[in-house]
Design an enzyme around this catalytic site. Structure first.
Site, mmCIF file in Angstrom:
data_model
loop_
_atom_site.group_PDB
_atom_site.id
_atom_site.type_symbol
_atom_site.label_atom_id
_atom_site.label_comp_id
_atom_site.label_asym_id
_atom_site.label_seq_id
_atom_site.Cartn_x
_atom_site.Cartn_y
_atom_site.Cartn_z
ATOM 1 N N GLN A 16 32.745 -25.062 -32.627
ATOM 2 C CA GLN A 16 32.136 -24.326 -33.739
ATOM 3 C C GLN A 16 31.745 -25.162 -34.961
ATOM 4 O O GLN A 16 30.666 -24.983 -35.531
ATOM 5 C CB GLN A 16 33.072 -23.197 -34.194
ATOM 6 C CG GLN A 16 32.455 -22.331 -35.257
ATOM 7 C CD GLN A 16 33.340 -21.229 -35.805
ATOM 8 O OE1 GLN A 16 33.086 -20.701 -36.865
ATOM 9 N NE2 GLN A 16 34.390 -20.861 -35.101
ATOM 10 N N GLU A 138 40.286 -24.399 -35.940
ATOM 11 C CA GLU A 138 40.138 -23.572 -37.144
ATOM 12 C C GLU A 138 41.455 -23.249 -37.870
ATOM 13 O O GLU A 138 41.634 -23.559 -39.044
ATOM 14 C CB GLU A 138 39.441 -22.255 -36.734
ATOM 15 C CG GLU A 138 39.415 -21.166 -37.785
ATOM 16 C CD GLU A 138 38.509 -21.500 -38.960
ATOM 17 O OE1 GLU A 138 37.373 -21.940 -38.720
ATOM 18 O OE2 GLU A 138 38.924 -21.305 -40.114
ATOM 19 N N ASP A 167 36.096 -24.139 -39.642
ATOM 20 C CA ASP A 167 35.000 -24.590 -38.773
ATOM 21 C C ASP A 167 33.642 -24.464 -39.471
ATOM 22 O O ASP A 167 32.995 -25.441 -39.794
ATOM 23 C CB ASP A 167 34.977 -23.753 -37.493
ATOM 24 C CG ASP A 167 36.016 -24.233 -36.491
ATOM 25 O OD1 ASP A 167 36.445 -25.390 -36.596
ATOM 26 O OD2 ASP A 167 36.380 -23.459 -35.599
ATOM 27 N N GLY A 246 40.393 -14.193 -59.584
ATOM 28 C CA GLY A 246 39.856 -14.627 -60.865
ATOM 29 C C GLY A 246 40.561 -13.987 -62.041
ATOM 30 O O GLY A 246 41.659 -13.431 -61.898
ATOM 31 N N GLY A 247 39.915 -14.007 -63.187
ATOM 32 C CA GLY A 247 40.534 -13.502 -64.407
ATOM 33 C C GLY A 247 40.429 -11.990 -64.571
ATOM 34 O O GLY A 247 40.985 -11.429 -65.519
#
Ligand code: CAO
Length: 420
Positions: A16, A138, A167, A246-247
């Site tokens: 892959q 993977e 991959d 995130g924030g």
């Protein structure tokens, strides 16, 4: 004209990671020549087979727009043909186990000697160091790159993700390295070696988790649900369930029908800028001004209560109704789409992100088209090649073999059974 028109790629990739890279190069217009072991080919051709006798979806979905050539690179005539290919090509891409090219007799020094302009691009599991000789797939890369330890719920084991970040993610990284090296060659006239380790690619995609590792020194990670739950933080970035990375706090919340439908969920983000609108939509207008709820930092120790209340509202709506109601208010939400829903999404077919491809052995199948859109280099997705479909064509048109010389190569056994 396509962006990479005129660029020839010797595609020595398999499984892959490498094939995703060369498929992108092919979609951008390069002539990608997939070199495969005679009679065997890329192992994925016959893995996870759904149509007996036909190339698998695993193979067809990763090898569009390429040509296939059978070549035994360990046979003497095969080595001669491989040398000719290296002379002709601009790029060689490979993701063999460490040392395989050297064992074939084609280390980088030799390749560069044959063609100083060639760019040799390699994917390995690990970079130089104690694990450099390991074979890697993977999920090993997801574990080694910091993804697995930071994925899943706090009270459960590490988890791998469905997205193939080891991959396909590394294939993307390598592709960028190749086009960058091609760009530099315009100035220097020289090729170079491009390498991407799968561990490094995953770590690059897990960058925000290394950010959090360092933030731990300054105290608890307040946007993680465990902060509000009073669960102490340990020494390493913990698993954060479905918390936003995130924030802006976010969660996956149940929607109407969740009891029967495993994907009746929405992602819901309480972005600070639209907090007041969130309060109105879910019927909690008092939270707009109430102490402990009005300011973003005050809410961080109450995420379970806040999202629990929002979920009481989302459970009365389908995931698409949540989207329809929240979008006009700029509240960031997203339905959890099943693969079935994605496969039936006409909008994705309209943009070429999803495509239907015809194949002589298996008939029509669905695939993901090119996710990168170039306005001056449109992509037409073509089916993957059958094993050795273009061997003769490449020997003659690309490498210039003809007459007795062509017969010599074919009869040597280096290029598989003669195809008519
Ligand atoms: N002619 C002759 N021999 C060929 C050939 C050809 N056209 N193509 C491949 N071979 C040979 C190789 O030279 C190698 O021989 P040696 O063992 O004598 O060196 C042999 O076939 C097997 O190649 P391999 O070791 O690369 O393949 P594998 O199935 O044993 O391992 C993988 C597969 C993926 C674990 C390994 O290639 C690897 O670690 N690659 C780098 C990391 C990577 O890309 N992993 C992602 C794979 S996708 O999940």
């Amino acid at each position: 004209m396509k962006a990479l028109q005129g660029i020839k790629v010797l595609d020595f990739t398999h499984v892959q990671s490498g094939p995703t890279c060369t498929q992108l190069l092919a979609w951008f217009g390069a002539d990608v020549i997939k070199v495969e072991r005679p009679g065997v080919g890329d192992a994925t051709r016959k893995q996870l087979v759904d149509v007996p006798g036909a190339d698998s979806l695993y193979f067809t979905m990763l090898n569009h727009n390429k040509r296939s050539m059978e070549l035994n690179s360990k046979n003497e005539t095969g080595k001669e043909v491989l040398t000719r290919l290296i002379e002709e090509c601009d790029v060689l891409v490979e993701n063999f186990a460490p040392g395989a090219l050297d064992r074939m007799g084609f280390p980088w020094e030799r390749i560069q000697e044959i063609n100083p302009r060639i760019i040799m691009a390699s994917i390995k599991g690990f970079g130089p160091g104690k694990y450099e000789d390991c074979k890697v797939y993977e999920n090993v890369a997801q574990c080694a790159g910091g993804s697995a330890s930071t994925t899943g719920f706090l009270d459960g084991p590490p988890l791998v993700t469905g997205a193939q970040i080891g991959d396909s993610g590394t294939g993307l990284h390598l592709c960028l390295g190749i086009v960058t090296a091609l760009f530099q060659r315009e100035t220097t006239g020289r090729g170079q070696k491009v390498t991407c380790a799968m561990q490094d690619g995953v770590l690059n995609l897990s960058r925000v988790k290394l950010r959090d590792q360092q933030r731990l020194d300054a105290g608890p990670l307040k946007e993680y649900s465990q902060f509000g739950e009073g669960v102490p933080f340990g020494e390493a970035t913990p698993r954060a369930g479905n918390d936003s990375g995130g924030g802006q706090p976010g969660r996956i919340l149940k929607c109407k029908g969740w009891e029967q439908d495993p994907n009746a969920y929405t992602y819901f983000i309480i972005q600070a800028a639209v907090w007041e609108k969130v309060c109105d939509v879910i019927g909690k207008p008092e939270w707009k001004t109430q102490d402990g709820y009005a300011k973003p930092n005050e809410r961080l120790d109450k995420l379970n209560e806040i999202f629990g209340t929002i979920e009481q509202w989302t459970m009365t709506k389908s995931k698409f109704e949540v989207m329809d109601i929240c979008n006009p208010h700029d509240i960031p939400v997203g339905p959890i789409l099943s693969m079935k829903e994605i496969a039936e999404d006409e909008g994705l077919f309209a943009t070429g992100t999803m495509v239907k491809v015809d194949h002589p052995e298996r008939g029509e199948y669905l695939s993901v088209g090119c996710p990168i859109k170039l306005s001056d280099s449109p992509v037409e997705v073509e089916r993957s090649p059958l094993l050795g479909e273009h061997t003769n064509e490449i020997l003659q048109e690309v490498l210039g073999y003809s007459g007795d010389d062509l017969g010599r190569v074919i009869s040597s056994g280096a290029v598989g059974e003669a195809k008519t």
